[in-house]
Each structure stands twice: as C-alpha cells, then as structure tokens.
Scaffold this active site. Structure first.
Site, mmCIF file in Angstrom:
data_model
loop_
_atom_site.group_PDB
_atom_site.id
_atom_site.type_symbol
_atom_site.label_atom_id
_atom_site.label_comp_id
_atom_site.label_asym_id
_atom_site.label_seq_id
_atom_site.Cartn_x
_atom_site.Cartn_y
_atom_site.Cartn_z
ATOM 1 N N GLY A 332 0.835 -1.196 0.000
ATOM 2 C CA GLY A 332 0.000 0.000 0.000
ATOM 3 C C GLY A 332 0.867 1.242 0.000
ATOM 4 O O GLY A 332 2.100 1.158 0.057
ATOM 5 N N GLY A 335 0.541 9.222 2.185
ATOM 6 C CA GLY A 335 1.136 10.518 1.951
ATOM 7 C C GLY A 335 2.628 10.568 2.196
ATOM 8 O O GLY A 335 3.326 11.416 1.648
ATOM 9 N N PHE A 336 3.168 9.650 3.040
ATOM 10 C CA PHE A 336 4.583 9.712 3.387
ATOM 11 C C PHE A 336 5.427 8.672 2.666
ATOM 12 O O PHE A 336 6.627 8.622 2.856
ATOM 13 C CB PHE A 336 4.765 9.531 4.901
ATOM 14 C CG PHE A 336 4.330 10.729 5.697
ATOM 15 C CD1 PHE A 336 4.356 11.991 5.151
ATOM 16 C CD2 PHE A 336 3.880 10.581 6.998
ATOM 17 C CE1 PHE A 336 3.965 13.094 5.874
ATOM 18 C CE2 PHE A 336 3.487 11.678 7.743
ATOM 19 C CZ PHE A 336 3.528 12.936 7.176
ATOM 20 N N LYS A 352 8.295 0.250 5.404
ATOM 21 C CA LYS A 352 7.765 1.528 4.926
ATOM 22 C C LYS A 352 8.924 2.364 4.420
ATOM 23 O O LYS A 352 9.807 2.760 5.180
ATOM 24 C CB LYS A 352 7.006 2.260 6.032
ATOM 25 C CG LYS A 352 6.401 3.581 5.547
ATOM 26 C CD LYS A 352 5.286 4.092 6.444
ATOM 27 C CE LYS A 352 5.788 4.686 7.718
ATOM 28 N NZ LYS A 352 4.723 5.427 8.445
ATOM 29 N N ASP A 450 -3.671 10.826 14.254
ATOM 30 C CA ASP A 450 -4.099 10.394 12.913
ATOM 31 C C ASP A 450 -4.814 9.049 12.995
ATOM 32 O O ASP A 450 -4.509 8.114 12.250
ATOM 33 C CB ASP A 450 -2.900 10.316 11.970
ATOM 34 C CG ASP A 450 -3.311 10.369 10.494
ATOM 35 O OD1 ASP A 450 -4.465 10.770 10.220
ATOM 36 O OD2 ASP A 450 -2.501 10.018 9.635
#
Length: 638
Positions: A332, A335-336, A352, A450
């Site tokens: 997936g 935004g980062f 990530k 968030d």
C-alpha cells in the site's frame, strides 16, 4: 483601505513591465473534483470539465489568472450563470469572474515567470499550481509550486459561508483589521478569519495587505504548468524548493493597469531595480546555504540517529533491498511513502519506504523514537529502521489482514467478506486499549493525531493494532495541552484543531468517527452518496434527533441487524466520544469500562457533533487571545 477585489497579479506588474516578452506556454488544467466544474482563464476562455477531464490551454506572455467556477448552468448559446466566477454570464471568459473563487494568478515571460494562488477573492475549491520544467533549461530550476489542498469550503466559518464557497472577510466585514494576515503590519489585528484562511492554505496570498514572501513563486520562462482542482489530499506537501521563493515585490494596489502605471514615478522604478538586485544577491546566497544544509542533513544525519537512546535495530539499505526483493511487492501507499512486504530471516516484515519530500526528518525521528520506545499488544511493533544517506525506512511486524478500511467499507470491487458483529466489537475494543496505553499508561502522554481505519492493522485473527506514528505528539504529564500545527486527515479531525491547542482528547473524537464507520460500513466522507448523506457524522446528528439511529446500521450485514440493540448502545458510546467540547468526551479508560460492561456511557450528552458556532472547544480558559476562534466544520461538510 485597499479594495478586497484588487488583483494579486498587479503586485507583479512592475517586474513584468521591465522584462522582455517571451513565448506562449502551456497550462494543463485538470478536474479531480467529485463534481463538474467550469474553469476559466483570462486570457484564454472557459470550458466545462467533468470529473477526471483535462483542458490544455496555450497562454501568451503577460499577466493572467485561472480559476474554477462551480454550480454553473449554460444554455446552447453559452449564456448562463454560476455560483462563483460567472465571467459576465458566458461560458468563454474575456473578463474576470465574481468572488468567491480560488484564484491562480501569474505573470509569464521575460526570463522569469511569477505565479501563485490567491484567496483575496474568497475560496471555492482546492487547487494546485505546479511547474513542469521544459527541457533544455540547464541549471535553472523552479521554486516549488503553491498548494491549497485543504477543503476550506467544508470548514468555512458560518459568517463567511456563501453558495459554492467561502467569502473574503474583507468583503463581508469591510473593516481594515480583517484585510491582513495579522502578523505583517502594525495596524493588523489577529482575527478568527485571517487565521482560518492562512492555516487552511498557507501557500496562498490571503488578504489585500498580505506581503508574505511565501506567496510568490517563480520559474524560468518557458516552463509549462499543471493546474489541478481538488488535488489528492494524501500528498502531504509539495516538493521542497531547490531555490526558495523570492519575496513578492509589491506596489500600491489598484484596480486597473492604467491607474497603476500612472501612480508610479521614475524614482520608484529606479528604487525597484535596486531592490531587485539586492533580492537577487540574497536569494542566490540563501539558496546556496539551503542546498548545503540539505546535503548535510541527508549525508551527515546518520550520526544523529545513532546517538538516540533506546533505538530499535538499525538496518542497512542493502539489507532491506534484499529482504523486499528490490521492493517488489507493494502492500500500500500513503502521503509519506509506500509499504512493501519482505522476509528477514524467519520473520515476515513490512517495510515503509519514506518519501523525503513527504515525511521529513522531524516526523521520521518522531516515529522511530515514539514507537521504538513503547510496547503494547495493540500497537504495531517496530522492528527496526534504516537511516542511510537520503534513505529513510521503517521495518514493522507484518500484519497479514492489512488495514481495517478494507474490511469495513462496502464497495462493488471489494471482495473482502463482511465482518460479524463480535469481530467488529473486538476491533473497537483493541483500538480503545491501544489508545488508552498511549494516553494514560506511558511515561509521557502520547497523542496519535491520525486515528483512522487506514492506520489500524489486523493480524490473521483480526486482532487490531494501531500503526503510523509519524504525526504523534508527546505531551508532558504536567501540561494540559500541546500547541501544534494542524495535522491529521480531513474527516477525522476534532473541532479544536482550529485552535491548534490539542490534548489526547482529539484522538477520542477520531475514535468516535471510526466506531461509526465500523457500525455503518461506510466512509465518514463519501462523495458518491446523495448530498444529504455525504457526511456520516452530520447524518448521525439528524438521525439521533429524529430517533432513527437504526437507519445507520450496516444494511449489508444480517448479523448486525440481529444484534441491533447492542449496536445502538455502541452508537451511544461513539456519540459520547464525538462531543464538540473536548472536556465532555470520555477518557479511553472510561471507554474500555463501557465496552467491558463495568459502567454505562454518559446519557446527558449534546447531540451536535459538528461545530457550527463560536466555542472554545473545552481547552483552557486562558489561551492568550481575547478573540476566540470561529468554529469550523473540521470533521467534514455540513
């Protein structure tokens, strides 16, 4: 007082008059809004754009403007009207439209293009104005393009709201103090409305007397541009500037070219040229310092990470390349950056890979330090990280069921089976326990900031764990709140975000939104639905007041209908968490007690969950300002 309708382009006109005229360039104008818009350009004309459509426009050298019109209706002859920017009632524009509109303004040609986004005439849809450098420019580069990605229409203060947009405070109140940002002139006063525009669109030129240099952007002539209406909100920022934006050089603002030029004296022109030389020298020096500092951050920052206490395992970039098979299997993206599946030894991992232009060093350090120092069964475990030159990666435990949004949102292309009621209850309980640990059991309170289904991950048994701590904030136990810039995801933001004075209760509000999404099986903001059903929390207000809460229960799950009474009790808990006044929301430990049957949810609650009037949102009686901020629809459209 300067007229609020004055064109921002006129601030750039003196420079344009001193430069030779160049050739025409191309604007690629795209509509990514959920509905039709009618973009207009002067010079250029106007067209109708349905969602996903684009318009290529050749723009001659000189000053001009581009803006979106909304709520338009035209007959076969091209005559009609719009909620905003009607161009005199014609489809093809030859004159500027009427406020309120989000406006891109520019001066093209003569070696350097100047451009920006202006909210002086109000706001109607979000906009990006991005340079697309042409080939053969050598060492010349553009400054970053301005972004206004926030949906200010849905958050517009009540007194400024008009059909299709948000009006300028100058136009509504006609008082000098409302026509500036509040921090650039001795005669300006900080106001609710200036704060609202500046925070919503920090790249934009906001008021008639805003002389902020951050609102002027430049590129070499010959650059083409892309204008995007309703840009994707998951892009956290524009790419950093290689050359910083040069300060806007302004003169007296008038409403026409002729009146402007008449007011200029020869001495003023000479003074301007001298100022331009000084600015050029300053910008060149500052750009050099910025590049040098950025180089040091990327290549010498490794030592800084090594000095942090209690850091998790540190990987090399080559190790993670091999573990992910050259980043082959993407799980997936956000935004980062993107998340990839990998294998390290006997353990499956999720890596990530952060985009440097998105999550910066500050957010990266926050995530590594915060999640690296805490451990809880309902928080995703951080295995390690990589900080090698410009590479920034985080290594997490692998969660085979992915994120919660895949399992709760019904759509025709989603083949995931519906979760039964007991599984949904388990997920809600696990989220609550993870947040309770962050808020009440750590040495320092941690506000996640968030909380949303995309940041809730599920293991093979549907045990839920909270992830993505890049926006988290530490709050000392002896402090009641923390002051921070707006962060998070539209649709989940608590009303007090407008004040930027935040407690962990902001997470409680977001938790309430997520619970309602789990119960109803739909997104909080869903533009594919009818206008009155787009915003789930507003719909909740209406249904509870008309005693029709059952209408919100997931209709695609028969098991949810069987447990109707339990579901309604869960809704009451969610409504307690959704109180506008943060002090009236429960602590997460109280939420857990309700879920476990040890106490009842508060029955005396306010059934308004979306702020529509002035309030301090329950945070601090003395905040250092005598003018409380205007409430905003931060959780979604009204």
């Amino acid at each position: 007082m300067t007229a609020p309708s004055s064109s921002w382009t006129l601030h750039l006109l003196p420079l344009f008059l001193l430069l030779p005229v160049g050739n025409a360039i191309t604007f690629s104008i795209s509509n990514r809004c959920s509905g039709t818009i009618w973009p207009a350009a002067v010079p250029g004309g106007g067209v109708k754009l349905d969602p996903g459509e684009s318009w290529t426009l050749n723009v001659p050298a000189g000053p001009g403007r581009v803006w979106p019109r909304t709520g338009c209706s035209f007959d076969s002859t091209g005559k009609g009207s719009c909620q905003t920017g009607d161009c005199g009632g014609v489809l093809a524009c030859t004159i500027s439209g009427q406020p309120p509109v989000t406006l891109a303004e520019f001066t093209i040609g003569g070696g350097t293009d100047l451009f920006g986004i202006s909210l002086v005439d109000g706001f109607n849809v979000p906009m990006d104005f991005m340079p697309m450098p042409a080939n053969g420019q050598g060492g010349q580069v553009c400054s970053r393009g301005p972004r206004c990605a926030a949906n200010i229409t849905s958050q517009c203060p009540e007194k400024l709201t008009v059909p299709g947009g948000c009006n300028s405070a100058c136009r509504v109140f006609k008082q000098d103090k409302y026509c500036c940002t509040g921090n650039v002139s001795r005669t300006c006063e900080p106001t609710t409305y200036s704060v609202f525009f500046v925070r919503g669109c920090p790249d934009a030129y906001s008021y008639s007397r805003d002389d902020s240099s951050s609102t002027t952007f430049r590129c070499p002539s010959g650059t083409n541009y892309q204008v995007v209406f309703c840009p994707p909100v998951d892009i956290s920022a524009s790419p950093p500037a290689t050359n910083p934006p040069a300060p806007d050089v302004t003169g007296s603002t008038h409403t026409s070219h002729s009146s402007f030029t008449k007011s200029r004296s020869f001495d003023g022109v000479l003074g301007f040229i001298s100022s331009l030389i000084v600015i050029f020298v300053f910008v060149t020096f500052f750009a050099y310092k910025l590049r040098k500092q950025r180089h040091q951050e990327m290549h010498e920052g490794d030592e800084e990470f090594g000095e942090l206490p209690g850091m998790p395992t540190r990987f090399t970039f080559q190790q993670l390349q091999e573990a992910t098979d050259q980043f082959r299997h993407k799980l997936g993206e956000g935004g980062f950056g993107s998340v990839f599946e990998g294998q390290y030894g006997e353990e499956r991992i999720a890596v990530k890979r952060l985009d440097w232009a998105g999550q910066g060093k500050r957010e990266f350090l926050a995530e590594v330090q915060i999640i690296g120092s805490i451990h809880h069964i309902h928080l995703v475990r951080l295995i390690g990280f990589c900080a090698e030159k410009s590479h920034r990666l985080l290594v997490y435990e692998y969660m085979p069921k992915g994120s919660l949004d895949r399992w709760i949102y019904y759509s025709h292309d989603n083949d995931a089976p519906f979760l039964d009621w007991q599984t949904r209850c388990k997920v809600i309980s696990h989220i609550a326990k993870g947040l309770c640990y962050l808020h009440e059991e750590c040495m320092k309170r941690i506000a996640h900031l968030d909380v949303k289904p995309q940041n809730i991950l599920l293991d093979e048994n549907f045990n839920a764990k909270i992830s993505d701590f890049g926006l988290s904030k530490l709050i000392d136990r002896d402090k009641s709140q923390v002051i921070t810039r707006m962060r998070g995801t539209p649709g989940y933001l608590a009303p007090e975000w407008l004040t930027s004075q935040i407690t962990e209760k902001a997470d409680v509000y977001s938790f309430g939104v997520v619970v309602m999404e789990i119960i109803s099986g739909r997104k909080n903001l869903d533009t594919s639905r009818s206008e009155e059903s787009i915003h789930l929390i507003t719909l909740l207000e209406e249904k509870v007041k008309s005693d029709e809460l059952e209408d919100l229960i997931d209709k695609y799950s028969s098991d949810m209908q069987v447990h109707k009474q339990e579901v309604l009790e869960m809704m009451r808990l969610a409504m307690w968490c959704l109180q506008i006044d943060s002090k009236r929301r429960p602590q997460m430990s109280e939420v857990i007690k309700v879920l476990e049957g040890h106490m009842n949810a508060e029955s005396k609650i306010d059934h308004n969950f979306v702020a529509t009037s002035k309030t301090m949102f329950g945070i601090g009686e003395n905040t250092g300002s005598s003018d409380p901020p205007q409430a905003s629809h931060l959780s979604g459209p009204r």
